[in-house]
Write a protein that holds these residues in place. Sequence first.
Motif, short mmCIF file in Angstrom:
data_model
loop_
_atom_site.label_atom_id
_atom_site.label_comp_id
_atom_site.label_asym_id
_atom_site.label_seq_id
_atom_site.Cartn_x
_atom_site.Cartn_y
_atom_site.Cartn_z
N VAL A 48 0.87 -1.17 0.00
CA VAL A 48 0.00 0.00 0.00
C VAL A 48 0.91 1.22 0.00
O VAL A 48 1.65 1.46 0.96
CB VAL A 48 -0.93 0.04 1.23
CG1 VAL A 48 -1.80 1.29 1.20
CG2 VAL A 48 -1.78 -1.23 1.30
N GLY A 50 2.31 5.04 0.21
CA GLY A 50 2.03 6.11 1.15
C GLY A 50 3.29 6.91 1.43
O GLY A 50 4.40 6.46 1.15
N GLU A 51 3.14 8.11 1.99
CA GLU A 51 4.28 8.99 2.22
C GLU A 51 5.00 8.71 3.53
O GLU A 51 6.12 9.18 3.72
CB GLU A 51 3.83 10.45 2.19
CG GLU A 51 3.36 10.91 0.81
CD GLU A 51 3.04 12.39 0.78
OE1 GLU A 51 3.03 13.01 1.86
OE2 GLU A 51 2.82 12.92 -0.32
N GLU A 52 4.38 7.99 4.45
CA GLU A 52 5.00 7.73 5.74
C GLU A 52 5.26 6.25 5.92
O GLU A 52 4.47 5.40 5.52
CB GLU A 52 4.10 8.21 6.89
CG GLU A 52 3.93 9.71 6.95
CD GLU A 52 3.11 10.13 8.16
OE1 GLU A 52 2.56 9.24 8.85
OE2 GLU A 52 3.03 11.33 8.43
N THR A 250 4.24 1.06 5.12
CA THR A 250 3.67 2.40 5.13
C THR A 250 2.62 2.49 6.24
O THR A 250 2.02 1.48 6.64
CB THR A 250 3.01 2.75 3.79
OG1 THR A 250 1.92 1.84 3.54
CG2 THR A 250 4.00 2.71 2.65
N THR A 251 2.40 3.70 6.73
CA THR A 251 1.35 3.87 7.73
C THR A 251 -0.01 3.50 7.14
O THR A 251 -0.89 2.99 7.85
CB THR A 251 1.32 5.32 8.25
OG1 THR A 251 1.22 6.22 7.14
CG2 THR A 251 2.57 5.64 9.05
N ALA A 252 -0.18 3.73 5.84
CA ALA A 252 -1.43 3.36 5.18
C ALA A 252 -1.63 1.84 5.23
O ALA A 252 -2.74 1.35 5.48
CB ALA A 252 -1.44 3.85 3.73
N PHE A 253 -0.56 1.08 5.01
CA PHE A 253 -0.63 -0.38 5.09
C PHE A 253 -0.95 -0.80 6.52
O PHE A 253 -1.81 -1.66 6.76
CB PHE A 253 0.70 -0.98 4.64
CG PHE A 253 0.75 -2.49 4.68
CD1 PHE A 253 0.60 -3.23 3.52
CD2 PHE A 253 0.96 -3.18 5.87
CE1 PHE A 253 0.64 -4.62 3.54
CE2 PHE A 253 1.00 -4.57 5.91
CZ PHE A 253 0.84 -5.28 4.74
N GLU A 255 -2.44 0.83 8.88
CA GLU A 255 -3.82 1.18 9.25
C GLU A 255 -4.82 0.26 8.56
O GLU A 255 -5.81 -0.17 9.17
CB GLU A 255 -4.09 2.64 8.90
CG GLU A 255 -3.33 3.62 9.79
CD GLU A 255 -3.34 5.04 9.26
OE1 GLU A 255 -3.95 5.27 8.19
OE2 GLU A 255 -2.72 5.92 9.91
N GLU A 256 -4.57 -0.05 7.30
CA GLU A 256 -5.50 -0.91 6.56
C GLU A 256 -5.60 -2.29 7.19
O GLU A 256 -6.69 -2.88 7.26
CB GLU A 256 -5.05 -1.03 5.10
CG GLU A 256 -5.95 -1.94 4.26
CD GLU A 256 -5.58 -1.92 2.78
OE1 GLU A 256 -5.62 -2.99 2.16
OE2 GLU A 256 -5.28 -0.83 2.25
N THR A 317 7.37 2.96 0.10
CA THR A 317 6.45 4.09 -0.01
C THR A 317 5.79 4.15 -1.38
O THR A 317 4.66 4.63 -1.52
CB THR A 317 7.17 5.43 0.27
OG1 THR A 317 8.31 5.56 -0.60
CG2 THR A 317 7.64 5.50 1.71
#
Length: 336
Positions: A48, A50-52, A250-253, A255-256, A317
Amino acid sequence: MRTPRLTLVLAAAALTLAACGEPGSAGGGSAPETGATGDGGGVVCEPVAGEELVVLEDDQRLQTVDNVIPAVNADAAQPALISALDAVSAVLTTGDLIALNKQVDVERETSRQAAQAFYEQAGVEVPDTSGSGRVVVGAGNFAEAATLAELYALALTDAGYEVEVRTIGNRETYEPALTSGELTVVPEYAGTLTEYLNKQVNGPDATDDAPLASADLQETVTNLTTLGEQVGLVFGAPAEAADQNAYAVTTAFAEEHDVSTLSELAEACDGGVSLGGPVECPDRPFCQPGLEQTYGLTITEFVSLDAGGPLTKQAVTGGDVALGMVFSSDAALAES
């Protein structure tokens, strides 16, 4: 030990691998999509973008400890010298080390400037000022070592010593200089130095046959102390600060899939994930084999990149791999 929250913010313009060339891949092909069923019937989690980045906690302690520790020539060790070094160890955390590396690597301060600012801000207190004579603090040829050497120099100066800081190459160069007395003290890393000395004392196969570094800091330092006695070294107290392998998504990963530890990753993605890291990762016990054996994590694809460097971070990222190997004190992990 307190574990800081490690996050990485990267500019969107740097998130493509195209500018750095096409990385090689040991696995070939592209990772299966999230929700796909792996060979074992579990869910495969795709990358996933993402920037973070966030580092997942090594909750089953796969990695060998690599806390910063002062290594001292035994003949030069004095109570005032050791207590000054211990005063630095007492205040230095991994979060501090990340911030210091950011000041030098990103903000372009000198190691001396960064060390001086931290030393004053942290309020380092040297308890014994009875030291006298000249000491030489050695540093490996990379920024983190130089900054640590400057911190030691500040404390030793406060203890009463005349101090010189000298950059002297890699471990194979500075360790003989330390044991011979050319250098007085060098900032070291507990686990890595333990196995370096293990090979010296017990032979080149010792680290495979009978490793003496582990995820237990106290046990590792005890073994290091015993090895040091055989080569003429003593050690100060280890700092909380450590620089070791770590694994990031990634933080998006995160969180998902609602994951913050490697155990949670293995459970949520029981069909596997793709991994990016150095070319030797598939053969190193603390890299892919360790993730598979310790966590039961399935690696669906390994992409050969670099050791905690820009290629690995950009691959994660940019959504090319789900999991990447980084270093826990990387300057880029400083919170923005």
